[in-house]
Design a protein around this motif. Structure first.
Motif, PDB file in Angstrom:
ATOM      1  N   LYS A 155       0.964  -1.188  -0.048  1.00  0.00           N
ATOM      2  CA  LYS A 155       0.128  -0.140  -0.040  1.00  0.00           C
ATOM      3  C   LYS A 155       0.839   1.095   0.088  1.00  0.00           C
ATOM      4  N   ASP A 156       0.339   2.413  -0.678  1.00  0.00           N
ATOM      5  CA  ASP A 156       1.245   3.536  -0.719  1.00  0.00           C
ATOM      6  C   ASP A 156       0.705   4.304   0.743  1.00  0.00           C
ATOM      7  N   ARG A 157       1.528   5.553   1.029  1.00  0.00           N
ATOM      8  CA  ARG A 157       1.206   6.087   2.097  1.00  0.00           C
ATOM      9  C   ARG A 157      -0.334   6.616   2.233  1.00  0.00           C
ATOM     10  N   SER A 158      -0.937   7.096   1.143  1.00  0.00           N
ATOM     11  CA  SER A 158      -2.364   7.504   1.026  1.00  0.00           C
ATOM     12  C   SER A 158      -3.252   6.385   1.595  1.00  0.00           C
ATOM     13  N   GLU A 159      -2.881   5.392   1.182  1.00  0.00           N
ATOM     14  CA  GLU A 159      -3.629   3.892   1.528  1.00  0.00           C
ATOM     15  C   GLU A 159      -3.402   3.542   3.034  1.00  0.00           C
ATOM     16  N   GLU A 160      -2.352   3.782   3.272  1.00  0.00           N
ATOM     17  CA  GLU A 160      -2.218   3.529   4.824  1.00  0.00           C
ATOM     18  C   GLU A 160      -2.824   4.366   5.762  1.00  0.00           C
ATOM     19  N   ALA A 195      -0.786  16.365  -1.317  1.00  0.00           N
ATOM     20  CA  ALA A 195       0.299  15.240  -0.987  1.00  0.00           C
ATOM     21  C   ALA A 195      -0.452  14.533   0.227  1.00  0.00           C
ATOM     22  N   PRO A 196      -0.422  13.166   0.500  1.00  0.00           N
ATOM     23  CA  PRO A 196      -0.742  12.685   1.615  1.00  0.00           C
ATOM     24  C   PRO A 196       0.104  13.111   2.867  1.00  0.00           C
ATOM     25  N   GLY A 197      -0.903  13.005   4.160  1.00  0.00           N
ATOM     26  CA  GLY A 197      -0.319  13.489   5.545  1.00  0.00           C
ATOM     27  C   GLY A 197      -0.521  15.029   5.775  1.00  0.00           C
ATOM     28  N   ASN A 198      -1.330  15.553   5.061  1.00  0.00           N
ATOM     29  CA  ASN A 198      -1.409  16.992   5.583  1.00  0.00           C
ATOM     30  C   ASN A 198      -2.364  16.992   6.999  1.00  0.00           C
ATOM     31  N   PRO A 199      -2.059  18.099   7.795  1.00  0.00           N
ATOM     32  CA  PRO A 199      -2.558  18.037   9.320  1.00  0.00           C
ATOM     33  C   PRO A 199      -4.139  18.450   9.029  1.00  0.00           C
ATOM     34  N   VAL A 200      -4.526  18.117   9.999  1.00  0.00           N
ATOM     35  CA  VAL A 200      -6.098  18.476  10.236  1.00  0.00           C
ATOM     36  C   VAL A 200      -6.365  19.577  11.254  1.00  0.00           C
ATOM     37  N   LEU A 201      -7.004  20.530  10.947  1.00  0.00           N
ATOM     38  CA  LEU A 201      -7.084  21.695  11.693  1.00  0.00           C
ATOM     39  C   LEU A 201      -8.492  21.718  12.248  1.00  0.00           C
ATOM     40  N   SER A 202      -8.360  22.233  13.668  1.00  0.00           N
ATOM     41  CA  SER A 202      -9.807  22.460  14.085  1.00  0.00           C
ATOM     42  C   SER A 202     -10.009  24.392  13.841  1.00  0.00           C
ATOM     43  N   VAL A 203     -10.917  24.506  13.320  1.00  0.00           N
ATOM     44  CA  VAL A 203     -11.315  25.964  12.756  1.00  0.00           C
ATOM     45  C   VAL A 203     -12.440  26.527  13.448  1.00  0.00           C
ATOM     46  N   MET A 204     -12.329  27.423  14.408  1.00  0.00           N
ATOM     47  CA  MET A 204     -13.455  28.178  15.085  1.00  0.00           C
ATOM     48  C   MET A 204     -13.015  29.721  14.834  1.00  0.00           C
ATOM     49  N   GLN A 205     -13.391  30.458  13.805  1.00  0.00           N
ATOM     50  CA  GLN A 205     -13.139  31.760  13.512  1.00  0.00           C
ATOM     51  C   GLN A 205     -11.601  31.838  13.491  1.00  0.00           C
ATOM     52  N   THR A 206     -10.921  32.669  14.119  1.00  0.00           N
ATOM     53  CA  THR A 206      -9.381  32.653  14.048  1.00  0.00           C
ATOM     54  C   THR A 206      -8.788  31.581  15.300  1.00  0.00           C
ATOM     55  N   ASP A 207      -9.447  31.031  16.161  1.00  0.00           N
ATOM     56  CA  ASP A 207      -9.242  30.076  17.184  1.00  0.00           C
ATOM     57  C   ASP A 207      -9.166  28.727  16.287  1.00  0.00           C
ATOM     58  N   ILE A 208      -7.733  28.630  15.932  1.00  0.00           N
ATOM     59  CA  ILE A 208      -7.300  27.405  14.718  1.00  0.00           C
ATOM     60  C   ILE A 208      -5.989  26.928  15.451  1.00  0.00           C
ATOM     61  N   ILE A 209      -6.359  25.421  15.707  1.00  0.00           N
ATOM     62  CA  ILE A 209      -5.283  24.486  16.156  1.00  0.00           C
ATOM     63  C   ILE A 209      -4.935  23.194  15.284  1.00  0.00           C
ATOM     64  N   PHE A 210      -3.866  22.595  15.613  1.00  0.00           N
ATOM     65  CA  PHE A 210      -3.743  21.271  15.246  1.00  0.00           C
ATOM     66  C   PHE A 210      -4.359  20.253  15.776  1.00  0.00           C
TER      67      PHE A 210
END
Length: 202
Positions: free
Chosen positions: A17-22, A151-166
């Motif tokens: 499997k490639d990284r995306s599938e993993e 590309a695979p592996g981008n971070p997921v962000l929690s977005v509440m107005q400008t209160d943005i965290i990983f």
């Protein structure tokens, strides 16, 4: 070799499997083990329509996930109802939330030109700059995946107005943080233009 042949070989153990599938498989495993309903995968046509709705191709790990199964529930994006109010609101929320803070909470990104005194002009500058920022695709509620880099592996962000965290270094880590008990501090994350300004810490 066709994509169908490659998929069959991977499923039968003939190709790694490639990284995306993993990442996709690990995220789906977490979802399934925590009781998240999974509908049948998006078809090629459905995935193409979803990407057209957002306006850009999904990163390969998200595309791989949606080609395997579709997470469903009251806070998941409705990729089979592209004109529905939930998806519309989720797509609009990041920009509208930042514009709200520009207008009412004094926010101004340091990378923008000098802030004008006129609020209408300030809003126009903010919206123009946000239109050039990497788009965000909703994952769940107000959690978002940047679509750049592709590309695979981008971070997921929690977005509440400008209160943005990983909220996870990738989709799999995010799924663990969101749906399993306990929090794993996000590991090193891929740099994302513009959005990197906000999560100064976790």
């Amino acid at each position: 070799m066709t994509s169908e042949t490659e998929s069959h070989l991977r499923q039968s153990g003939g190709m790694p499997k490639d990284r995306s599938e993993e990442i996709a498989d690990e995220a789906l495993s977490v979802l399934a083990s925590n009781g998240i309903a999974l509908d049948p995968a998006l078809s090629v046509r459905e995935l193409s329509a979803a990407e057209e709705r957002v306006g850009v191709a999904f990163p390969p790990d998200l595309a791989a996930l949606l080609r395997t199964a579709l997470p469903v529930g009251e806070r998941f994006p409705t990729w089979r109802d592209l004109d529905g109010p939930r998806l519309r609101d989720q797509l609009e929320q990041p920009v509208e939330g930042i514009v709200f803070d520009v207008l009412y909470n004094g926010f101004w990104h340091p990378g923008w030109s000098a802030r004008p005194a006129d609020t209408t002009e300030a809003e126009e500058i903010a919206r123009s700059a946000l239109a050039l920022a990497p788009a965000l695709v909703p994952i769940y509620g107000h959690r978002y995946l940047p679509l750049d880099p592709h590309a695979p592996g981008n971070p997921v962000l929690s977005v509440m107005q400008t209160d943005i965290i990983f909220y996870g270094a990738n989709l799999a880590e995010y799924a663990s943080n969101e749906f399993q008990h306990g929090w794993r501090e996000p590991g090193p994350t891929t740099k994302v233009p513009f959005w990197d300004y906000f999560p100064l810490d976790y």
